[in-house]
Design an enzyme around this catalytic site. Structure first.
Site, mmCIF file in Angstrom:
data_model
loop_
_atom_site.group_PDB
_atom_site.id
_atom_site.type_symbol
_atom_site.label_atom_id
_atom_site.label_comp_id
_atom_site.label_asym_id
_atom_site.label_seq_id
_atom_site.Cartn_x
_atom_site.Cartn_y
_atom_site.Cartn_z
ATOM 1 N N THR A 70 33.757 57.731 31.809
ATOM 2 C CA THR A 70 33.500 57.787 30.538
ATOM 3 C C THR A 70 33.372 59.304 29.911
ATOM 4 O OG1 THR A 70 31.207 58.425 29.230
ATOM 5 C CG2 THR A 70 31.083 58.506 31.808
ATOM 6 N N ASP A 71 33.857 59.590 28.673
ATOM 7 C CA ASP A 71 33.881 60.919 28.276
ATOM 8 C C ASP A 71 32.361 62.174 28.143
ATOM 9 O OD1 ASP A 71 31.661 59.869 26.846
ATOM 10 O OD2 ASP A 71 32.421 60.036 24.659
ATOM 11 N N GLU A 72 31.605 61.270 29.105
ATOM 12 C CA GLU A 72 30.102 62.300 29.631
ATOM 13 C C GLU A 72 31.085 63.370 30.826
ATOM 14 O OE1 GLU A 72 26.294 61.066 29.516
ATOM 15 O OE2 GLU A 72 26.466 59.663 28.389
ATOM 16 N N TYR B 101 24.343 60.857 35.964
ATOM 17 C CA TYR B 101 25.226 60.132 35.947
ATOM 18 C C TYR B 101 26.669 60.040 35.654
ATOM 19 C CZ TYR B 101 27.980 56.868 32.618
ATOM 20 O OH TYR B 101 28.759 56.183 32.256
ATOM 21 N N LYS C 160 29.930 59.851 38.051
ATOM 22 C CA LYS C 160 30.889 59.329 37.296
ATOM 23 C C LYS C 160 32.800 60.212 37.502
ATOM 24 C CE LYS C 160 31.837 55.962 35.266
ATOM 25 N NZ LYS C 160 32.249 54.276 35.721
#
Length: 332
Positions: free
Chosen positions: A131-133, A155, A159
């Protein structure tokens, strides 16, 4: 029938995974597609009804953290490609239950990597969908694949940790991995904890869109078909050991998103849109935006094809349900 390739997709009954599985099964009848999913709350077998009777599709109900099951799959199947999508992804829930996110997102990745690396049949590619997060938030910096990783919630931290595990297998064993980091993916059949289906569901129930906090948050929204095409391009043309951002120019403030959906679903004049908005407390930590550069992927020939207007039209009404009625036996 002899298949030219065998692919394992983890989390293939989830939103993104089901779109990927259906695409693979339908467009590559000469490939065998194995879907490993435990049918958690955000998954639905209905998402796979169109392919469940296809000769090149196999469903296994099970937990990616179950090492005995995962080892059994790799010992009995000649897996050529792994798409690892199985994960817990809801940011708000990650603050409430970080241990479950560590278990699925980190331990599940560790189990899968170990089994794939030790398999008698060496896989050609292990694609980890991230994810870009993991970059954290930015007001002006645009993140490319070399930008530092600064996750800001449980979260995204899990990741990022899983990414480090994946990278370690490349660094130590030259195990053929690729990592993708994508924007917010949306489309039909998405579970209602995500912002677009949540707003749509509330409006269809004649309830107001609940806006978290008052900060000017925005997100880049990528239609699920464009994400799937990026995954397939990375499989065919991506370089092992590399990371690829998958993104879109469709950055939309959450307030604007709510207003657009109100007008689309309720068909009210501008003067009445605010009547369908309600502000609620924000999550413990919020990132305002995640701008990423996709030049590296674009050099492989990828471009997002679905405009925001067309994507949200196709998404339209929420069709995802979490009914777990199915005929598949769990393999524990």
């Amino acid at each position: 029938m002899d298949f030219t390739r065998t692919l394992l997709v983890t989390g293939g009954a989830g939103f993104i995974g089901s779109h990927l599985v259906c695409s693979l099964v339908c467009t590559h009848p000469d490939w065998r597609i194995i879907n490993l999913d435990n049918l958690d709350y955000c998954c639905s077998p209905k998402s796979l009804q169109s392919v469940e009777d296809r000769a090149n599709y196999t469903f296994i109900r099970g937990d990616v953290c179950n090492s005995r099951l995962v080892n059994h799959i790799f010992n009995t199947e000649s897996i050529d490609v792994i798409f690892h999508l199985a994960a817990r992804t809801h940011v708000e829930t990650s603050f409430e239950s970080p241990s479950s996110f560590r278990r699925v997102n980190i331990d599940g990745t560790r189990v899968l990597l170990g089994a794939a690396h030790e398999a008698r049949h060496r896989p050609q590619c292990f694609i980890y969908v991230s994810t870009d997060e993991v970059y954290g938030a930015s007001l002006d910096e645009v993140f490319d694949e070399s930008s530092p990783v600064r996750p800001s919630n449980p979260y995204s931290a899990t990741k990022a940790a899983a990414e480090y595990l994946v990278r370690s297998y490349w660094d130590k064993y030259k195990f053929p991995i690729i990592i993708t980091r994508s924007n917010n993916i949306y489309g039909p059949r998405q579970y209602t904890e995500k912002v677009i289906p949540r707003f749509l569901t509330l409006l269809q129930m004649n309830k107001k869109c609940t806006i978290q906090g008052t900060l000017p948050k925005s997100r880049h929204f990528l239609f699920v078909d464009d994400a799937v095409s990026a995954f397939l391009l990375v499989l065919e043309k991506g370089t092992v050991g590399e990371i690829y951002n998958i993104g879109t120019g469709s950055e939309i403030p959450i307030m604007q998103l709510a207003r657009e959906l109100v007008k689309m679903v309720k068909n009210v004049p501008d003067s009445e849109v605010n009547d369908w908005l309600e502000f609620v407390p924000d999550r413990p930590r919020v990132d305002l935006r995640y701008p990423i550069s996709c030049e590296k992927l674009q050099q492989l020939g990828w471009r997002a094809q679905v405009s925001w207007a067309e994507g949200i039209r196709q998404t339209g009404t929420v069709t995802h349900t979490h009914t777990h009625t199915h005929t598949h036996r769990p393999l524990d």
